[in-house]
Design an enzyme around this catalytic site. Sequence first.
Site, PDB file in Angstrom:
ATOM      1  N   HIS A 194     -58.205 -21.679  36.723  1.00 12.89           N
ATOM      2  CA  HIS A 194     -56.824 -21.572  37.512  1.00 12.89           C
ATOM      3  C   HIS A 194     -55.970 -20.683  36.420  1.00 12.89           C
ATOM      4  O   HIS A 194     -56.204 -20.821  35.176  1.00 12.89           O
ATOM      5  CB  HIS A 194     -56.039 -22.961  37.567  1.00 12.89           C
ATOM      6  CG  HIS A 194     -55.079 -22.860  38.317  1.00 12.89           C
ATOM      7  ND1 HIS A 194     -53.812 -22.681  37.898  1.00 12.89           N
ATOM      8  CD2 HIS A 194     -54.800 -23.035  39.801  1.00 12.89           C
ATOM      9  CE1 HIS A 194     -52.857 -22.572  38.858  1.00 12.89           C
ATOM     10  NE2 HIS A 194     -53.297 -22.761  39.887  1.00 12.89           N
ATOM     11  N   GLU A 203     -58.982 -26.164  44.932  1.00  7.81           N
ATOM     12  CA  GLU A 203     -59.490 -25.461  45.899  1.00  7.81           C
ATOM     13  C   GLU A 203     -60.778 -26.155  46.255  1.00  7.81           C
ATOM     14  O   GLU A 203     -61.468 -26.173  47.372  1.00  7.81           O
ATOM     15  CB  GLU A 203     -59.900 -23.992  45.746  1.00  7.81           C
ATOM     16  CG  GLU A 203     -58.771 -23.062  45.808  1.00  7.81           C
ATOM     17  CD  GLU A 203     -58.788 -21.933  45.056  1.00  7.81           C
ATOM     18  OE1 GLU A 203     -59.857 -21.552  44.343  1.00  7.81           O
ATOM     19  OE2 GLU A 203     -57.705 -20.981  44.900  1.00  7.81           O
TER      20      GLU A 203
END
Length: 362
Positions: free
Chosen positions: A246, A305
């Site tokens: 991320h 995700e």
Amino acid sequence: MKNGLEDVVAAETQLSDVDGEAGRLIIRGVSLDDLVADSTYERTATLLLDGLMPEALDEASLTRRLGEARADIFRHVEAADATILALPPVDAMRALLARLPDGEGSPVAIRLMAASAVFLPAVLRLQKGRAPIAPDQKLSQSADMLQMLNGTPPSGEQTSALDAYLVTISDHGLNASTFASRVIASTQAGLTSSVLAAISALKGPLHGGAPGPVLDMLDAIGQAENAETWLGNALDKGERLMGFGHRIYRVRDPRADALKNALKPLTATGQVDSARVALAEAVEGAALSILKRRKPDRPLDVNVEFYTALLLETLGFPREAFTGVFAIGRTVGWIAHAREQALQGRLIRPRSVYVGPLPKAA
């Protein structure tokens, strides 16, 4: 000049704080763990919008008004013609949202929150040749979304799982789509314009487009014993492992654990494919192990995700619709940021540095 505005502070906000070093997300003074454990979509929306609307909103009145708005919005589904239905689901949803009037008050905000929840299930059904299902305004936002999508009343565990997802992704600092929303709001264009701009930013693959490929990765791996070899080959080819890493978090994304936990009641009651969950957990373990060996200097961990993909698949959403579902949950955050920016009354107008050719001297 900082390319990509890296570390540039562009706004003060009371809405959310993302601590990438500690792996912590705070929304309006409440940690994500506590918020997911004790909140619904409506309660979180009330929290985010508190003090930002011309009138006060409580959870009960917001729930009722959202139900009424969903019932009213359904008539706009008739505008979903062949041209709109040929678009990807998030684009079709955006096209229908563009029909709605602009403005700044609570009715506009509630209409936008309700509209995305109505339009996406309707579009998905129409694209499969099925009739859209009218909203049931007596239901919560999450329960009604699932009923409009699947055509059957959802279980309590399914409703709670979607609530957990919508709460988890309701706001997340000054990301690209939220910044787009604030830029538009600073021009006083209205909330509908702000939300449309945010969706346009979200649909870019570098921002909101990765959950679907997580399922593609699981499908390709197939069996847990294949995970180590498949992941190693992907890294050898220079490919990114979907659902890991991320831009902000240097440790595990706290939203990943929130969504992993949201799957547990579905697993315990047999409402999820346990083999699919076991495969995902095996891939998670193998990926973390190989990333630690191959990239010891890069902090790459599970992000939101990875378990988003598994949860939304379990609830009946096709992978091509995942970005649209994300937009449904994030709309309240976009609206809250737009209102916060509008109340500041300052036009966002950064400078650029010219690096082109200069006029020739006379």
